[in-house]
Design a protein around this motif. Structure first.
Motif, short mmCIF file in Angstrom:
data_model
loop_
_atom_site.label_atom_id
_atom_site.label_comp_id
_atom_site.label_asym_id
_atom_site.label_seq_id
_atom_site.Cartn_x
_atom_site.Cartn_y
_atom_site.Cartn_z
N GLY A 41 37.30 44.36 23.52
CA GLY A 41 38.33 43.99 22.55
C GLY A 41 39.66 43.59 23.15
O GLY A 41 40.58 43.23 22.43
N SER A 42 39.80 43.66 24.46
CA SER A 42 41.07 43.28 25.08
C SER A 42 41.22 41.76 25.09
O SER A 42 40.24 41.03 25.06
N THR A 43 42.47 41.32 25.10
CA THR A 43 42.76 39.88 25.15
C THR A 43 43.84 39.63 26.20
O THR A 43 44.54 40.55 26.62
N SER A 44 43.97 38.37 26.60
CA SER A 44 44.99 37.98 27.57
C SER A 44 45.39 36.54 27.31
O SER A 44 44.56 35.71 26.94
N ASP A 45 46.66 36.25 27.52
CA ASP A 45 47.17 34.89 27.46
C ASP A 45 47.36 34.31 28.86
O ASP A 45 47.99 33.26 29.02
N ALA A 46 46.83 34.98 29.89
CA ALA A 46 46.97 34.51 31.26
C ALA A 46 46.35 33.12 31.41
O ALA A 46 45.32 32.82 30.80
N MET A 47 46.99 32.29 32.21
CA MET A 47 46.44 30.96 32.46
C MET A 47 45.29 31.07 33.46
O MET A 47 45.44 31.70 34.52
N ILE A 48 44.16 30.50 33.11
CA ILE A 48 43.06 30.35 34.06
C ILE A 48 42.52 28.93 33.91
O ILE A 48 42.81 28.25 32.93
N ASN A 49 41.75 28.50 34.89
CA ASN A 49 41.20 27.16 34.91
C ASN A 49 39.71 27.27 35.18
O ASN A 49 39.27 28.23 35.81
N GLY A 50 38.95 26.29 34.74
CA GLY A 50 37.51 26.29 34.98
C GLY A 50 37.16 26.43 36.45
O GLY A 50 36.15 27.03 36.80
N THR A 51 38.00 25.91 37.33
CA THR A 51 37.75 26.04 38.77
C THR A 51 37.80 27.49 39.22
O THR A 51 37.23 27.85 40.24
N ASP A 52 38.48 28.33 38.44
CA ASP A 52 38.66 29.73 38.83
C ASP A 52 37.38 30.56 38.73
O ASP A 52 37.31 31.66 39.28
N PHE A 53 36.36 30.04 38.08
CA PHE A 53 35.09 30.76 38.02
C PHE A 53 34.48 30.94 39.41
O PHE A 53 33.87 31.96 39.69
N PHE A 54 34.66 29.96 40.30
CA PHE A 54 34.09 30.06 41.65
C PHE A 54 34.61 31.30 42.37
O PHE A 54 33.83 32.14 42.84
N SER A 55 35.93 31.43 42.47
CA SER A 55 36.51 32.56 43.18
C SER A 55 36.27 33.88 42.45
O SER A 55 36.08 34.92 43.09
N THR A 56 36.28 33.85 41.13
CA THR A 56 36.08 35.08 40.35
C THR A 56 34.68 35.62 40.56
O THR A 56 34.50 36.82 40.87
N ILE A 57 33.67 34.79 40.43
CA ILE A 57 32.29 35.25 40.59
C ILE A 57 32.02 35.67 42.03
O ILE A 57 31.34 36.66 42.27
N ALA A 58 32.59 34.94 42.98
CA ALA A 58 32.44 35.34 44.38
C ALA A 58 33.04 36.73 44.61
O ALA A 58 32.43 37.58 45.28
N GLU A 59 34.23 36.97 44.04
CA GLU A 59 34.86 38.28 44.21
C GLU A 59 34.04 39.38 43.54
O GLU A 59 33.88 40.47 44.09
N ILE A 60 33.49 39.11 42.37
CA ILE A 60 32.65 40.10 41.68
C ILE A 60 31.49 40.54 42.56
O ILE A 60 31.16 41.72 42.65
N PHE A 61 30.87 39.57 43.25
CA PHE A 61 29.69 39.88 44.05
C PHE A 61 30.01 40.15 45.51
O PHE A 61 29.11 40.36 46.32
N GLY A 62 31.31 40.13 45.86
CA GLY A 62 31.72 40.49 47.21
C GLY A 62 31.29 39.51 48.28
O GLY A 62 31.02 39.91 49.41
N VAL A 63 31.24 38.24 47.92
CA VAL A 63 30.86 37.21 48.90
C VAL A 63 32.04 36.25 49.08
O VAL A 63 32.87 36.09 48.19
N PRO A 64 32.11 35.58 50.24
CA PRO A 64 33.18 34.60 50.43
C PRO A 64 33.04 33.49 49.38
O PRO A 64 31.93 33.05 49.09
N GLY A 65 34.14 33.08 48.82
CA GLY A 65 34.06 32.07 47.78
C GLY A 65 35.27 31.17 47.73
O GLY A 65 35.92 31.07 46.69
N GLU A 66 35.59 30.57 48.84
CA GLU A 66 36.73 29.66 48.88
C GLU A 66 36.34 28.36 48.18
O GLU A 66 35.34 27.74 48.51
N ALA A 67 37.13 27.97 47.22
CA ALA A 67 36.92 26.71 46.52
C ALA A 67 38.30 26.12 46.23
O ALA A 67 39.24 26.85 45.89
N GLN A 68 38.41 24.82 46.36
CA GLN A 68 39.68 24.15 46.15
C GLN A 68 40.24 24.46 44.77
O GLN A 68 39.53 24.36 43.77
N ASP A 69 41.49 24.85 44.71
CA ASP A 69 42.20 25.12 43.46
C ASP A 69 41.59 26.25 42.63
O ASP A 69 41.80 26.31 41.43
#
Length: 154
Positions: A41-69
């Motif tokens: 039920g929590s919400t956020s107005d933080a800005m995120i971008n579709g490109t941010d899924f790469f780094s987010t999912i990599a961080e969740i699984f503890g693997v390197p995930g460098e992606a431009q922007d």
């Protein structure tokens, strides 16, 4: 287990904007996430971008995930502030090569260049239009700061 549900960008708007525009009603995208540490039920107005899924999912699984922007939004999912200072969107049509619309925003302002190269500045949140012809030096400087963030080659 993690579940990410992302809607299509753009909504229908009775007052203008919507799909195909650079207004928030045309580029804002619904996102729902369920996973460990995400408060239901929590919400956020933080800005995120579709490109941010790469780094987010990599961080969740503890693997390197460098992606431009790409900036991980895992802290946002845990109730912390977002790390993104600005967000960039581009709209182009394959049928019209080289024609693009750009929007770049931070927490206070949004700068838009349309297909005809007309420029617009909006106060955020709320997308309140600012008349660039009568805007003072401080607003013109903010416009230039945002314009400089648009990736080269676009």
């Amino acid at each position: 287990a993690w579940v990410f549900f992302v809607g299509d960008n753009g909504t229908t708007s009775l007052v203008g904007g919507g799909k195909g525009s650079m207004l928030e009603s045309g580029i804002n995208t619904p996102l729902f996430v369920r996973g460990p540490g995400v408060k239901a039920g929590s919400t956020s107005d933080a800005m995120i971008n579709g490109t941010d899924f790469f780094s987010t999912i990599a961080e969740i699984f503890g693997v390197p995930g460098e992606a431009q922007d790409s900036i991980s939004f895992l802290p946002v999912l845990r109730g912390e502030p977002g790390a993104r200072d600005w967000n960039y969107s581009c709209l182009f049509y394959e049928q019209k090569p080289g024609r693009r619309m750009h929007a770049i925003r931070d927490e206070e302002f949004k700068f838009v260049i349309d297909f005809e190269k007309k420029e617009y500045l909006y106060a955020m949140p709320g997308e309140v239009p600012i008349d660039l012809k009568s805007a003072g030096d401080a607003l013109q400087a903010r416009r230039e700061t945002l314009r400089a963030l648009i990736p080269r080659g676009f």
